[in-house]
Design a protein around this motif. Sequence first.
Motif, PDB file in Angstrom:
ATOM      1  N   GLU A  38       0.826  -1.209   0.000  1.00 38.36           N
ATOM      2  CA  GLU A  38       0.000   0.000   0.000  1.00 38.36           C
ATOM      3  C   GLU A  38       0.861   1.260   0.000  1.00 38.36           C
ATOM      4  O   GLU A  38       0.571   2.223  -0.726  1.00 38.36           O
ATOM      5  CB  GLU A  38      -0.924   0.003   1.215  1.00 38.36           C
ATOM      6  CG  GLU A  38      -1.879   1.166   1.229  1.00 38.36           C
ATOM      7  CD  GLU A  38      -2.849   1.114   2.391  1.00 38.36           C
ATOM      8  OE1 GLU A  38      -3.525   2.139   2.610  1.00 38.36           O
ATOM      9  OE2 GLU A  38      -2.937   0.079   3.074  1.00 38.36           O
ATOM     10  N   GLU A  39       1.937   1.243   0.768  1.00 36.82           N
ATOM     11  CA  GLU A  39       2.836   2.396   0.818  1.00 36.82           C
ATOM     12  C   GLU A  39       3.474   2.650  -0.547  1.00 36.82           C
ATOM     13  O   GLU A  39       3.529   3.788  -1.016  1.00 36.82           O
ATOM     14  CB  GLU A  39       3.922   2.138   1.864  1.00 36.82           C
ATOM     15  CG  GLU A  39       4.948   3.245   1.982  1.00 36.82           C
ATOM     16  CD  GLU A  39       6.045   2.913   2.975  1.00 36.82           C
ATOM     17  OE1 GLU A  39       7.124   3.494   2.851  1.00 36.82           O
ATOM     18  OE2 GLU A  39       5.818   2.064   3.863  1.00 36.82           O
ATOM     19  N   LYS A  40       3.915   1.579  -1.214  1.00 42.90           N
ATOM     20  CA  LYS A  40       4.553   1.742  -2.520  1.00 42.90           C
ATOM     21  C   LYS A  40       3.559   2.190  -3.587  1.00 42.90           C
ATOM     22  O   LYS A  40       3.893   3.010  -4.442  1.00 42.90           O
ATOM     23  CB  LYS A  40       5.243   0.447  -2.930  1.00 42.90           C
ATOM     24  CG  LYS A  40       6.473   0.174  -2.093  1.00 42.90           C
ATOM     25  CD  LYS A  40       7.264  -0.991  -2.599  1.00 42.90           C
ATOM     26  CE  LYS A  40       8.499  -1.167  -1.721  1.00 42.90           C
ATOM     27  NZ  LYS A  40       9.495  -1.986  -2.367  1.00 42.90           N
ATOM     28  N   ASN A  42       0.816   3.989  -3.044  1.00 44.91           N
ATOM     29  CA  ASN A  42       0.519   5.396  -2.765  1.00 44.91           C
ATOM     30  C   ASN A  42       1.653   6.307  -3.227  1.00 44.91           C
ATOM     31  O   ASN A  42       1.408   7.382  -3.775  1.00 44.91           O
ATOM     32  CB  ASN A  42       0.256   5.596  -1.271  1.00 44.91           C
ATOM     33  CG  ASN A  42      -1.072   5.020  -0.850  1.00 44.91           C
ATOM     34  OD1 ASN A  42      -1.965   4.821  -1.665  1.00 44.91           O
ATOM     35  ND2 ASN A  42      -1.210   4.714   0.431  1.00 44.91           N
ATOM     36  N   LYS A  43       2.898   5.869  -3.024  1.00 42.48           N
ATOM     37  CA  LYS A  43       4.041   6.667  -3.469  1.00 42.48           C
ATOM     38  C   LYS A  43       4.057   6.766  -4.993  1.00 42.48           C
ATOM     39  O   LYS A  43       4.290   7.840  -5.546  1.00 42.48           O
ATOM     40  CB  LYS A  43       5.348   6.059  -2.962  1.00 42.48           C
ATOM     41  CG  LYS A  43       6.569   6.883  -3.297  1.00 42.48           C
ATOM     42  CD  LYS A  43       7.825   6.231  -2.768  1.00 42.48           C
ATOM     43  CE  LYS A  43       9.047   7.068  -3.011  1.00 42.48           C
ATOM     44  NZ  LYS A  43       9.351   7.375  -4.371  1.00 42.48           N
ATOM     45  N   ALA A  44       3.801   5.645  -5.660  1.00 40.44           N
ATOM     46  CA  ALA A  44       3.785   5.653  -7.126  1.00 40.44           C
ATOM     47  C   ALA A  44       2.679   6.549  -7.659  1.00 40.44           C
ATOM     48  O   ALA A  44       2.879   7.293  -8.629  1.00 40.44           O
ATOM     49  CB  ALA A  44       3.625   4.234  -7.657  1.00 40.44           C
ATOM     50  N   ALA A  46       1.366   9.137  -6.113  1.00 40.13           N
ATOM     51  CA  ALA A  46       1.739  10.526  -5.818  1.00 40.13           C
ATOM     52  C   ALA A  46       2.788  11.008  -6.813  1.00 40.13           C
ATOM     53  O   ALA A  46       2.709  12.143  -7.297  1.00 40.13           O
ATOM     54  CB  ALA A  46       2.262  10.641  -4.389  1.00 40.13           C
ATOM     55  N   ASP A  47       3.764  10.173  -7.141  1.00 44.60           N
ATOM     56  CA  ASP A  47       4.777  10.550  -8.131  1.00 44.60           C
ATOM     57  C   ASP A  47       4.144  10.769  -9.498  1.00 44.60           C
ATOM     58  O   ASP A  47       4.483  11.710 -10.208  1.00 44.60           O
ATOM     59  CB  ASP A  47       5.863   9.469  -8.225  1.00 44.60           C
ATOM     60  CG  ASP A  47       6.738   9.401  -6.984  1.00 44.60           C
ATOM     61  OD1 ASP A  47       6.701  10.357  -6.172  1.00 44.60           O
ATOM     62  OD2 ASP A  47       7.451   8.384  -6.828  1.00 44.60           O
ATOM     63  N   ARG A  48       3.205   9.919  -9.851  1.00 44.52           N
ATOM     64  CA  ARG A  48       2.536  10.043 -11.145  1.00 44.52           C
ATOM     65  C   ARG A  48       1.722  11.343 -11.198  1.00 44.52           C
ATOM     66  O   ARG A  48       1.717  12.024 -12.216  1.00 44.52           O
ATOM     67  CB  ARG A  48       1.620   8.829 -11.352  1.00 44.52           C
ATOM     68  CG  ARG A  48       0.930   8.798 -12.653  1.00 44.52           C
ATOM     69  CD  ARG A  48       0.113   7.539 -12.772  1.00 44.52           C
ATOM     70  NE  ARG A  48      -0.650   7.513 -14.000  1.00 44.52           N
ATOM     71  CZ  ARG A  48      -1.568   6.638 -14.275  1.00 44.52           C
ATOM     72  NH1 ARG A  48      -1.848   5.677 -13.438  1.00 44.52           N
ATOM     73  NH2 ARG A  48      -2.225   6.681 -15.414  1.00 44.52           N
ATOM     74  N   ASN A  50       2.338  14.062  -9.523  1.00 40.78           N
ATOM     75  CA  ASN A  50       3.280  15.173  -9.608  1.00 40.78           C
ATOM     76  C   ASN A  50       3.794  15.345 -11.030  1.00 40.78           C
ATOM     77  O   ASN A  50       3.978  16.471 -11.515  1.00 40.78           O
ATOM     78  CB  ASN A  50       4.449  14.972  -8.642  1.00 40.78           C
ATOM     79  CG  ASN A  50       4.038  15.181  -7.196  1.00 40.78           C
ATOM     80  OD1 ASN A  50       3.048  15.856  -6.926  1.00 40.78           O
ATOM     81  ND2 ASN A  50       4.792  14.609  -6.298  1.00 40.78           N
TER      82      ASN A  50
END
Length: 56
Positions: A38-40, A42-44, A46-48, A50
């Motif tokens: 889930e953390e990865k 969410n990070k992906a 968020a990066d997308r 941005n």
Amino acid sequence: MKQKTLFKLMSLAGLALGGLGTLLSSWADSKEQEAIIEEKVNKALADRENEETEEP
């Protein structure tokens, strides 16, 4: 006879506790893996997001 029965009951209790420990360990590993995934994700995301906002 009584001592033999006591040893059987103790071994059964040990077997049950070992099985319970294995189930709890497996459950905890599963929850930890879900949290990492889930953390990865969410990070992906968020990066997308941005990257999409930076493009003109």
